[in-house]
Design an enzyme around this catalytic site. Structure first.
Site, mmCIF file in Angstrom:
data_model
loop_
_atom_site.group_PDB
_atom_site.id
_atom_site.type_symbol
_atom_site.label_atom_id
_atom_site.label_comp_id
_atom_site.label_asym_id
_atom_site.label_seq_id
_atom_site.Cartn_x
_atom_site.Cartn_y
_atom_site.Cartn_z
ATOM 1 N N CYS A 1 -3.019 1.380 6.950
ATOM 2 C CA CYS A 1 -3.208 0.758 8.267
ATOM 3 C C CYS A 1 -3.951 1.653 9.240
ATOM 4 O O CYS A 1 -4.618 1.160 10.157
ATOM 5 C CB CYS A 1 -1.857 0.365 8.864
ATOM 6 S SG CYS A 1 -1.014 -0.947 7.958
ATOM 7 N N GLU B 1 -10.368 -5.672 10.145
ATOM 8 C CA GLU B 1 -9.782 -4.619 9.315
ATOM 9 C C GLU B 1 -10.293 -4.776 7.881
ATOM 10 O O GLU B 1 -9.967 -5.748 7.204
ATOM 11 C CB GLU B 1 -8.256 -4.696 9.334
ATOM 12 C CG GLU B 1 -7.602 -3.584 8.532
ATOM 13 C CD GLU B 1 -6.086 -3.660 8.551
ATOM 14 O OE1 GLU B 1 -5.452 -2.595 8.515
ATOM 15 O OE2 GLU B 1 -5.545 -4.779 8.600
ATOM 16 N N ASN C 1 0.791 -1.230 0.000
ATOM 17 C CA ASN C 1 0.000 0.000 0.000
ATOM 18 C C ASN C 1 0.823 1.279 0.000
ATOM 19 O O ASN C 1 0.377 2.303 -0.519
ATOM 20 C CB ASN C 1 -0.984 -0.004 1.182
ATOM 21 C CG ASN C 1 -0.286 -0.167 2.519
ATOM 22 O OD1 ASN C 1 0.725 -0.853 2.635
ATOM 23 N ND2 ASN C 1 -0.827 0.472 3.540
ATOM 24 N N GLU D 1 4.532 -4.399 12.353
ATOM 25 C CA GLU D 1 3.504 -3.371 12.196
ATOM 26 C C GLU D 1 2.379 -4.030 11.428
ATOM 27 O O GLU D 1 2.495 -4.276 10.222
ATOM 28 C CB GLU D 1 4.060 -2.148 11.465
ATOM 29 C CG GLU D 1 3.211 -0.896 11.648
ATOM 30 C CD GLU D 1 2.048 -0.822 10.685
ATOM 31 O OE1 GLU D 1 0.909 -1.173 11.099
ATOM 32 O OE2 GLU D 1 2.254 -0.419 9.542
ATOM 33 N N LEU D 2 1.297 -4.331 12.143
ATOM 34 C CA LEU D 2 0.239 -5.167 11.569
ATOM 35 C C LEU D 2 -1.024 -4.333 11.332
ATOM 36 O O LEU D 2 -0.942 -3.157 11.018
ATOM 37 C CB LEU D 2 -0.012 -6.360 12.485
ATOM 38 C CG LEU D 2 1.261 -7.151 12.859
ATOM 39 C CD1 LEU D 2 0.942 -8.264 13.841
ATOM 40 C CD2 LEU D 2 1.940 -7.705 11.617
ATOM 41 N N GLY E 1 2.562 -5.850 7.516
ATOM 42 C CA GLY E 1 1.613 -6.632 6.730
ATOM 43 C C GLY E 1 0.494 -7.173 7.586
ATOM 44 O O GLY E 1 0.130 -6.584 8.611
ATOM 45 N N SER E 2 -0.025 -8.302 7.195
ATOM 46 C CA SER E 2 -1.218 -8.845 7.852
ATOM 47 C C SER E 2 -0.878 -9.469 9.200
ATOM 48 O O SER E 2 0.222 -9.993 9.405
ATOM 49 C CB SER E 2 -1.860 -9.909 6.956
ATOM 50 O OG SER E 2 -1.096 -11.102 6.968
#
Length: 450
Positions: free
Chosen positions: A259, A353, A129, A225-226, A205-206
């Site tokens: 995010c 999300e 993204n 960093e999710l 990511g996820s």
């Protein structure tokens, strides 16, 4: 593939296990070669300057491979250059501190201090993204700290990372300090985990992949960093015009694929209808379509499968009682910005999300009620609060379970030198060059017996 036209724009190589092993080997070997803080500063600063020189070229790449509107893409390039510039400055500021060991009985003749040393080889795994700035948020601090990097960009947006590597080479980065691997994410991820010479994994990511990575990394450092289902509160004393404008902008930028995009908006019941009307007007005024048009605000989603998923989630919510205020239609590869109301906490569009251009409006009565609602989430990256009540703002700052609370703006606010990272299912560790460098170095104590 151009995400708007779905036409092929480039071909890339697919890394093998041998390529991964070679990249890690080169990254490990180069660590024995000198790379002083000032040399790191010069390379990072020069790369940042080259990015500004090539801003339009890089923006066009982002626009095509992500589907991000061109004006937003230009902004990403400028931010990415700033991230490297900040990293360059931080390369000259890495320091330890004195430790008063002489205060312990029997250690009166001893002195001690700490230093920070590179962790070694950092595996950086980045999402689709924000394919340039999020790469810079990992590569910049890692190099500033004296590490080497094996970079795995998202398989659907690898072109920015490859172009960035070219600019680093042009700026004089020593060979082996940055190695880029493109191809299948699950395969390369497993091969990277198998490489014991990797000292740290930095992943954005996820949550599913983040958990998988942490479970297999063993004792090695992992920064994650999710996801997030970001909440923003609109209190009864808020400036509703400003709040509606900011929620519209930061719910739908990059088609909601950020995010910290606004996903849940809790509006005080006394102003809900007024806010909802203002938000509908602001949302319907957004220009949707071709991301290469300077006037476009919202472009396509990353893949038709993701568009289909978002559509299914919205329709499921409607079948469960939610109401569509605006949107819930498609134009080719674009899902129209969608505002929902009468949303319940159990609906996917609220509790999970969505990572798409959809925002859900809910109401609340009391301060404690809305704090509990915001905290009723598996995630905790950032949240926003519009209010002129300092007492409520401070209560929220203490009680809302997030890595960052933004007062009088939405959850979507970020500048690149601030600490950025979440709690709960949103991950661990911090980004922002100064804070990432702390993650990417180890503290070592030196004790001298005099």
């Amino acid at each position: 593939m151009n995400k708007y036209t779905l036409e092929k724009i480039a071909s890339i190589g697919v890394a093998t296990r041998g390529n991964v092993q070679q990249a890690v080997k080169l990254s490990r070997e180069v660590l024995s070669e000198p790379f002083s803080p000032y040399e790191r500063y010069k390379v990072l600063k020069q790369t940042a300057e080259l990015m500004i020189e090539k801003q339009e070229e890089l923006a066009q790449i982002i626009c095509e491979e992500v589907g991000k509107p061109i004006t937003e893409s230009r902004g990403e390039v400028a931010r990415a250059a700033m991230t490297l510039e900040i990293s360059a400055e931080e390369a000259k500021r890495i320091s330890g501190h004195a430790v008063p060991v002489e205060a312990a009985p029997g250690s009166e003749r001893r002195k001690a201090f700490t230093i920070r040393v590179p962790v070694g080889v950092v595996a950086a795994i980045t999402p689709f993204n924000v394919p340039l700035n999020l790469v810079c948020h990992k590569v910049g601090p890692a190099l500033a700290a004296g590490n080497s990097v094996v970079l795995k960009p998202a398989e659907v947006t690898p072109l920015c990372a490859l172009k960035l590597a070219e600019l680093f080479n042009e700026a004089g980065l020593p060979s082996g300090r940055l190695n880029v691997l493109t191809g299948n994410g699950p395969e390369i991820g497993q091969w990277l985990i198998d490489e014991e010479d990797i000292s740290m994994f930095s992943f954005t990511g996820s949550p599913r992949v983040g958990r998988w990575l942490r479970e297999r990394a063993g004792t090695r450092k992992v920064a994650l960093e999710l996801g997030n289902n970001s909440a923003t509160i609109i209190h009864h004393d808020a400036d509703l015009d400003t709040a509606a404008e900011q929620v519209a902008l930061k719910s739908f930028n990059n088609a909601g694929q950020v995010c910290i995009s606004v996903q849940r908006v809790y509006v005080h019941e006394s102003v809900k209808e007024s806010f909802l009307d203002k938000l509908r007007i602001k949302t319907e005024a957004l220009k949707v379509g071709d991301p290469s048009d300077d006037k476009t605000h919202v472009g396509p989603m990353i893949h038709p499968d993701q568009l289909k998923r978002v559509e299914e989630w919205v329709n499921e919510a409607v079948s469960q009682g939610a109401e569509v205020v605006t949107g819930n239609t498609k134009q080719g590869t674009v899902f129209m910005p969608t505002v929902l109301t009468n949303v319940k906490r159990f609906m996917k569009v609220c509790k999970d999300e969505i990572f798409g251009p959809v925002v859900s409006i809910l109401s609340y009565e009391g301060e404690d009620d809305v704090i509990n609602e915001v905290n009723d989430s598996a995630y905790g990256l950032q949240a926003g609060l519009f209010t002129n009540d300092l007492s409520f703002a401070m209560k929220a700052a203490e009680k809302i379970e997030v890595g960052g609370l933004i007062i009088n703006d939405t959850s979507g606010y970020r500048v690149d030198h601030m600490p950025y990272g979440g709690v709960k299912g949103s991950g661990n560790g911090k980004e922002g060059p100064k804070y990432a460098i702390e993650e990417m170095t180890n503290e070592r104590i030196i004790v001298m017996n005099l």
